[in-house]
Design an enzyme around this catalytic site. Structure first.
Site, short mmCIF file in Angstrom:
data_model
loop_
_atom_site.label_atom_id
_atom_site.label_comp_id
_atom_site.label_asym_id
_atom_site.label_seq_id
_atom_site.Cartn_x
_atom_site.Cartn_y
_atom_site.Cartn_z
N ASP A 49 -15.15 -2.94 -1.45
CA ASP A 49 -14.75 -2.65 -0.07
C ASP A 49 -16.02 -2.36 0.72
O ASP A 49 -16.86 -1.57 0.29
CB ASP A 49 -13.83 -1.43 -0.03
CG ASP A 49 -12.66 -1.57 -1.00
OD1 ASP A 49 -12.15 -2.69 -1.14
OD2 ASP A 49 -12.27 -0.56 -1.61
N ASP A 61 0.86 -1.19 0.00
CA ASP A 61 0.00 0.00 0.00
C ASP A 61 0.89 1.23 0.00
O ASP A 61 1.78 1.38 0.86
CB ASP A 61 -0.91 0.00 1.23
CG ASP A 61 -1.99 -1.05 1.15
OD1 ASP A 61 -2.05 -1.78 0.14
OD2 ASP A 61 -2.78 -1.16 2.11
#
EC number: 5.3.1.16
Length: 238
Positions: A129, A8
């Site tokens: 998500d 990330d």
């Protein structure tokens, strides 16, 4: 089942967030390309990249770091975060990204997902998500009333390569994945489902694998913290 080590990217560094909170970022390294090479050298078959700044900005922000990773490794790389138009999709695929992940636009512009999947078979994934079964968009900052399974089913005939399902409340918390919800999603659609959020130990991976319907799992913090040994995990999944 494929294990995808996660990188990330925030401000050019490798970080992990806690439940999607940009203010709760832990920096694990300032050389993403070196981290990617370490994962690849350990035997990773794929890498999972997220441009966190890009997810909030709605456009790529960590492009330099992503391109450095592409130069450093030969394994396929999937990328999400801020890719919201056809030009962005085409640009990243041309630069060598193996699979582009579309999240926010899957809710806001599903026609774009269909067009891209049709033009690039096997190279477009949908990122879903969710908090408490409802889809969140724009870097997890906006919650919708769209249910996870309903969104996934919209793309059943679109030819997308995978659905990456993240339980936001589990993400970065080292508390284990939401196996029940991920398995339910995988059984509800024919699209391969990749689990994300909370994968923190070898038992989590084997539990996901043993459902028999989950195609992959993403892990980040556990690999950086040492709670999960990548070599051992890959050997167990083989």
């Amino acid at each position: 089942m494929i294990l995808y080590p996660a990188i990330d990217l925030k401000d050019g560094a490798c970080v992990r967030l806690l439940r999607g909170d940009m203010a709760a970022a832990t920096v694990f390294g300032t050389d993403p390309a070196a981290q990617a090479k370490a994962f690849a050298d350990a035997g990773a078959q794929w890498l999972h990249l997220v441009d966190l700044n890009g997810a909030f900005a709605g456009q790529p922000v960590n492009a330099d770091a992503v391109e450095a990773i592409l130069r450093a490794v030969k394994v396929p790389v999937q990328l999400g975060g801020g890719i919201r138009d056809r030009a962005g999709i085409e640009d990243w695929l041309a630069k060598g990204i193996a699979r582009v992940i579309l999240g926010t636009v899957a809710v806001e512009n599903p026609a774009l997902v269909r067009e891209a999947a049709d033009a690039h078979p096997g190279r477009i994934a949908v990122g879903i998500d969710a908090r408490r079964g409802r889809v969140a968009t724009r870097g997890w900052a906006e919650e919708t009333q769209v249910e996870v399974t309903d969104l996934a089913r919209r793309f059943e005939d679109a030819g997308v390569a995978a659905i990456i399902y993240t339980d936001i409340d589990r993400d970065g918390a080292m508390g284990g994945p939401n196996i029940e919800a991920t398995e339910a999603l995988a059984r509800a659609v024919t699209i391969p489902v990749i689990a994300s959020g909370g994968v923190s130990r070898l038992a989590d991976l084997t539990a996901l694998r043993d459902t028999g319907v989950i195609a992959g799992a993403i892990s980040g913090r556990a690999l950086y913290d040492g709670a999960l040994d990548l070599g051992e995990a890959l050997a167990a999944l083989r």
